[in-house]
Every structure is written in structure tokens, then in C-alpha cells.
Design an enzyme around this catalytic site. Structure first.
Site, PDB file in Angstrom:
ATOM      1  CE  LYS A 202      48.792  11.369-106.800  1.00 48.73           C
ATOM      2  NZ  LYS A 202      49.590  12.581-106.574  1.00 48.73           N
ATOM      3  CE  LYS A 256      47.312  10.803-103.203  1.00 54.71           C
ATOM      4  NZ  LYS A 256      48.131  11.920-103.547  1.00 54.71           N
TER       5      LYS A 256
HETATM    6  N1  LIG Z   1      50.083  14.350-103.708  1.00 48.02           N
HETATM    7  C1  LIG Z   1      49.217  14.368-102.614  1.00 48.02           C
HETATM    8  C2  LIG Z   1      47.792  14.215-102.997  1.00 48.02           C
HETATM    9  O1  LIG Z   1      47.454  14.226-104.164  1.00 48.02           O
HETATM   10  C3  LIG Z   1      46.802  14.029-101.848  1.00 48.02           C
HETATM   11  C4  LIG Z   1      45.469  13.655-102.328  1.00 48.02           C
HETATM   12  C5  LIG Z   1      44.350  13.747-101.325  1.00 48.02           C
HETATM   13  O2  LIG Z   1      44.479  13.800-100.095  1.00 48.02           O
HETATM   14  O3  LIG Z   1      43.243  13.753-101.839  1.00 48.02           O
END
Ligand SMILES: NCC(=O)CCC(=O)O
Length: 332
Positions: A202, A256
Site C-alpha cells: 500500500k 494499492k
Molecule cells: N484502507 C482503505 C483505503 O484507504 C481506500 C482508499 C481509497 O479508496 O482511496
């Protein structure tokens, strides 16, 4: 693999692109409803469907509406939904105990959806930011994000979510060692079949902005998350994190954000061959939706292309706010 190719004119690449049927026949990857995880935002109240201005078409839903959304998702064949709470600022503290309150918003929502829609998989988020007065994913002392103390809190949070019936736990906090600690605790508590989808790679990204509006964390966050989320310039490090999380007991792994990190998805899939997911995050959603709403791009086509390309990059599935829209299109 090195494809053998005749020289032109024996080889004309356009032959297989000539018609829709030939293009379909030679398509290497496909997107299906089975590839979708739908993240939804939940909040207190009843009958509430509150628009999020930076994510047009996405809403914060009260639990009763989230149950309806889960029914709708199951009806469309979407295999999983993922819950993110908008926590009332009055319950946010520096010690984050609301995170493992069995009756917090997320845990009540898990139970309600499990009771009404038992077949849809429920994924949850494990991180302290929705409950933390300072907006960080971990406990903070003297401006430092505490790793080991945070893990103890995350374990408590994970166990309660598992007790409530969560199928897939998603540790998104990026503390070191949390997967092993959560896995050991789950085994110890008899939750042998609860799945962990680790947010292993992440990145500290500017693309999370609209999400922080959606969960009400934008105002709360002090500083940034660069001491625990990854440097966008790094790729080898992602492989080390994925390997570490797999060794600690993750069943599935995530990269992510998604679109700017497709190279990471490909490397992960090639290196480990494990179930690999990407999160098409809020900023990516907002870019496509925002441009489409202004007529600058064809929204539907851009949405479908963006998701197909995750599959091409090696992903087994995608967390996407577009999930119900895509499912409807795929089902025709
Ligand atoms: N822990 C989940 C997220 O940080 C989602 C981020 C996003 O959709 O921008």
C-alpha cells in the site's frame, strides 16, 4: 514465452482484429463479475443514503441501506463487499477503543448483512484510522506511529470482526508483523477459516483524497502516512512485503492504488502466483467519473477498460467503486 512470428506479409496482425468475433476469439484476458469486490461506506442512521461530493455516484449508507446494497450486489453476482465506516467524530480517541467495540458501526453492519445476505463474502478493513482522533492508521505517541502497540489493537479489532462473521479481513495499516499476529490470534480463537487479504503493498498516495472525505478522516489527519505506507518510487520493496505477508499467513495480497501501480501487480503475480488484488482507489474513481461527467471521456468505456487492464496486469480481482455498474453491464 517467445511467439514465433512470420514476416510481413505472411504475418498481418490486423487479420485477427478484423471483426468483433475474431477479436473476441483472440482476447487474452476477460473481466467477469467474479473479479469484483465492492467497497461501500457506512454510517449511522436509518434510511440514509448520503452523497459524497468528491465521489459522484457513491454514497454513505446506513446499515439498513447497506443490507439492501449487499442484496443488490449478491443479485448481480458480485462475490464480495468491503465495509468502510464513517465514524462519528465524537467516538474518535487517541486510544482508538471504538475499533474493537463489538457494537461499533462496522460490527453491527457485518452482523446485519450476514443475517440477511449470508452468501455474499464480507470483507472488512483493519486499521485504526476511522477511530483515531489524529487520523493515523496506528497509535501515536510524541508524533511517532507505534508499530508493536498498534498490532495489539489490530489483533483485538480482527478478533471482534471475525466473531461478528467477517469472511475476509483486510489489514490496511502497513504496520510490520501484523499479519502474523492476526493469523496466530485467529487460529488461537478457533477462527481457522477466516481469510486474510493483506494490503501488502500500500503506497503513500495522493489518490486516497476522496476516500478520506468519505470516511471523514481528511480533517483529522495530522501529517502524512509516509512512515508506514510505501514510497511510490519503490518496486522491489513491494515484493519483499508480499513475501513477508505470505510467510506470515496472508491468503491473498493487494496492491494499492491500482492504475499507477500495474507494474507492481504484474511483478507480484509473476513472482508468487498467489491470489492478487488491486484497489482502484477513490482518486482513480473520481478521475474517471469526473472526466466522464464533463463529457471529456466516455465514462462507461473508460471504466471497463481500466478494469480489464487490471486483469491483463495479472490481478485476480479488483476492489472498485464501479462494481455494481460494471456487474450490470457485464450481465447485459
Ligand atoms: N484502507 C482503505 C483505503 O484507504 C481506500 C482508499 C481509497 O479508496 O482511496
Amino acid at each position: 514465452m517467445r511467439p514465433i512470428q512470420a514476416a510481413y506479409p505472411a504475418a498481418r496482425f490486423r487479420r485477427i482484429r478484423r471483426s468483433d468475433s475474431l477479436r473476441r476469439l483472440t482476447q487474452e484476458t476477460v473481466l467477469t463479475v467474479d473479479d469484483l469486490i465492492w467497497p461501500i461506506f457506512i454510517r449511522d442512521g436509518e434510511g440514509v443514503q448520503e452523497p459524497i461530493s468528491s465521489m459522484p455516484g457513491v454514497f454513505r449508507l446506513s446499515i439498513d441501506m447497506a443490507v439492501k446494497a449487499a442484496e443488490q450486489a449478491a443479485g448481480l453476482g458480485i462475490p464480495a463487499i468491503c465495509l468502510f465506516p464513517y465514524t462519528d467524530p465524537s467516538v474518535k480517541t487517541e486510544t482508538c477503543e471504538e475499533a474493537w467495540n463489538p457494537d461499533n458501526l462496522t460490527n453491527r453492519c457485518i452482523r446485519a448483512i450476514k443475517a440477511a445476505v449470508p452468501d455474499i463474502a464480507i470483507m472488512t478493513d483493519i486499521a485504526l484510522d476511522p477511530y483515531n482522533a489524529n487520523g493515523h492508521d496506528g497509535l501515536v505517541r510524541d508524533g511517532i506511529i507505534l508499530n508493536d502497540e498498534t498490532i495489539e489493537a489490530l489483533v483485538r479489532m480482527a478478533l471482534v470482526q471475525a466473531d461478528c462473521g467477517a469472511d475476509i479481513l483486510g489489514p490496511s495499516d502497513m504496520m510490520d508483523g501484523r499479519i502474523g499476529a492476526i493469523r496466530t490470534a485467529l487460529e488461537g480463537a478457533g477462527h481457522k477459516d477466516v481469510t486474510i487479504l493483506s494490503y501488502s503493498a500500500k503506497y503513500a498516495s495522493a489518490f486516497y483524497g476522496p476516500f478520506r472525505d468519505a470516511v471523514g478522516a481528511s480533517g483529522a489527519l495530522k501529517g502524512d502516512k509516509k512512515t508506514y505506507q510505501m514510497n511510490p518510487g519503490n518496486s522491489d520493496e513491494a515484493l519483499r512485503l508480499i513475501e513477508r505477508d505470505l510467510r506470515e499467513g496472508a491468503d491473498m495480497v493487494m496492491v494499492k492504488p491500482g492504475m499507477p501501480y500495474l507494474d507492481i501487480c504484474r511483478r507480484v503475480k509473476d513472482a508468487f502466483g498467489v491470489p492478487t488484488y488491486a484497489y482502484q482507489v477513490s482518486g482513480e474513481y473520481a478521475m474517471i467519473r469526473g472526466a466522464a461527467d464533463r463529457g471529456w471521456i466516455k465514462g462507461e468505456a473508460a471504466m471497463m477498460e481500466s478494469l480489464l487492464c487490471f486483469k491483463r496486469a495479472g490481478c485476480d480481482g479488483i476492489l472498485t467503486y464501479f462494481a455494481p455498474e460494471v456487474a450490470r453491464l457485464l450481465r447485459g
